[in-house]
Scaffold this active site. Structure first.
Site, PDB file in Angstrom:
ATOM      1  N   ASP A 167      -9.922   4.541  -3.038  1.00 17.95           N
ATOM      2  CA  ASP A 167      -8.101   5.208  -3.365  1.00 17.95           C
ATOM      3  C   ASP A 167      -8.483   6.059  -4.787  1.00 17.95           C
ATOM      4  OD1 ASP A 167      -9.225   2.714  -5.045  1.00 17.95           O
ATOM      5  OD2 ASP A 167      -6.525   3.203  -5.991  1.00 17.95           O
ATOM      6  N   GLU A 214       0.637  -1.312  -0.066  1.00 19.26           N
ATOM      7  CA  GLU A 214       0.140  -0.012   0.072  1.00 19.26           C
ATOM      8  C   GLU A 214       0.821   0.675  -0.348  1.00 19.26           C
ATOM      9  OE1 GLU A 214      -3.364   0.470  -0.613  1.00 19.26           O
ATOM     10  OE2 GLU A 214      -3.501  -1.658  -0.387  1.00 19.26           O
ATOM     11  N   TYR A 248      -6.721   6.509   4.370  1.00 24.64           N
ATOM     12  CA  TYR A 248      -6.896   5.146   3.247  1.00 24.64           C
ATOM     13  C   TYR A 248      -6.472   4.752   3.289  1.00 24.64           C
ATOM     14  CZ  TYR A 248      -5.740   2.213  -0.986  1.00 24.64           C
ATOM     15  OH  TYR A 248      -5.139   1.259  -1.561  1.00 24.64           O
TER      16      TYR A 248
END
Length: 304
Positions: free
Chosen positions: A150, A49, A132
């Site tokens: 996202d 990520e 996020y």
């Protein structure tokens, strides 16, 4: 499958009518990516990520594999100098992400016994972890129910639910409400929906040249049904690079990454002809903690 309806959900939108075909499409077409495999674990998901922010999968894959081979656990990375994280980051871009990931690894080692925490609030409290990333790790690593927004997901929701070509430049409260309204109640389904909607945006509902013929929800897409009206909001931000301070910073860091010992000012001066921009870029790297100045006009990647 139980679905929570929200007052912000468009009247004509049936969340379950989106979940079923999108998840079924994902079951057939999802890419086999290393961070999606069970052996990746929560640490592998977290590393991916960080690396995937503003960087395509093709560039991330080799660096990800090398990173996990070298630092298979957060404690392994935490034991290294932060400059080694910057060095291993290579040319992924936005190298402050490497420092943030290193800081998160140290916090995990110190606060959580070396295990990536399962609790969303604890993830959010880690340095370098924003809204996020905390939601993504909780969802993708631990199968929890969170809205994961996202760029790809936001574009799918903007088109399918809102009827516009592109989402706003920054995530809005309305987008968050819509994402929560579309979230299945069941944790496992919600986690699968998060991954599936993201993959749909990455592979089919792309920023340009969207392939509606392959889209499992094209028949319900508000934007397509409206005739695909052109974007009429604020101009979308570009990704210019050539000639920018980012390019200069990248060249300076490349010299430092490849050096086993501190680097002289003259060696750094050789990478860019324009002295004012070069000095500004170097000062920015120092201010960001990516470069340490030493006595005698020498520079190195950070040790502390």
């Amino acid at each position: 499958m139980t679905v929570t309806h929200d007052s912000q959900t468009p009247d004509a939108l049936d969340p379950e009518a989106l979940h079923v075909p999108v998840i079924a499409w994902f079951d057939r077409h999802a890419r086999d990516l290393p961070w999606r495999r069970p052996e990746a674990g929560a640490w592998g998901v977290m590393v991916s990520e960080f690396m995937l922010q503003q960087t395509p999968v093709s560039r991330v894959l080799p660096v990800y594999e090398e990173w996990l081979a070298r630092w298979p656990r957060p404690a392994d990375l935490a034991a290294e100098a932060p400059g080694e994280a910057v060095r291993a980051w290579g040319r992924l871009g936005y190298p402050r992400r490497a420092l943030r990931l290193h800081g998160a690894a140290r916090a995990i080692a110190e606060r959580h016994g070396g295990e990536v925490p399962r609790v969303h609030a604890q993830l959010l409290a880690l340095p370098g972890i924003g809204e996020y990333t905390a939601a993504a790790v909780a969802s993708f690593a631990y199968g929890q129910r969170h809205a994961v927004l996202d760029t790809n997901v936001r574009r799918v929701f903007a088109r399918a639910a809102t009827g516009i070509q592109y989402p706003p430049n920054a995530t809005t409260a309305a987008e968050r409400r819509l994402a929560r309204a579309l979230l299945p109640d069941e944790e496992s389904t919600a986690a699968r929906w998060a991954a599936a909607s993201m993959e749909l945006g990455a592979l089919v509902c792309t920023a340009r040249n969207e392939d509606c013929g392959r889209c499992p929800i094209a028949a319900r897409c508000a934007w397509r049904l409206a005739g695909k009206p052109a974007h009429d909001g604020p101009a979308r931000r570009g990704q210019t690079y050539a000639g920018t301070d980012r390019q200069v910073r990248g060249r300076l860091l490349a010299v430092l990454r490849e050096a086993a010992t501190p680097v002289s000012q003259s060696a750094l001066d050789a990478v860019w002809d324009e002295p004012v921009q070069r000095a500004r870029a170097l000062d920015g790297l120092v201010a960001d903690g990516l470069v340490e100045p030493l006595d005698g006009g020498l520079y190195r990647l950070p040790l502390g």
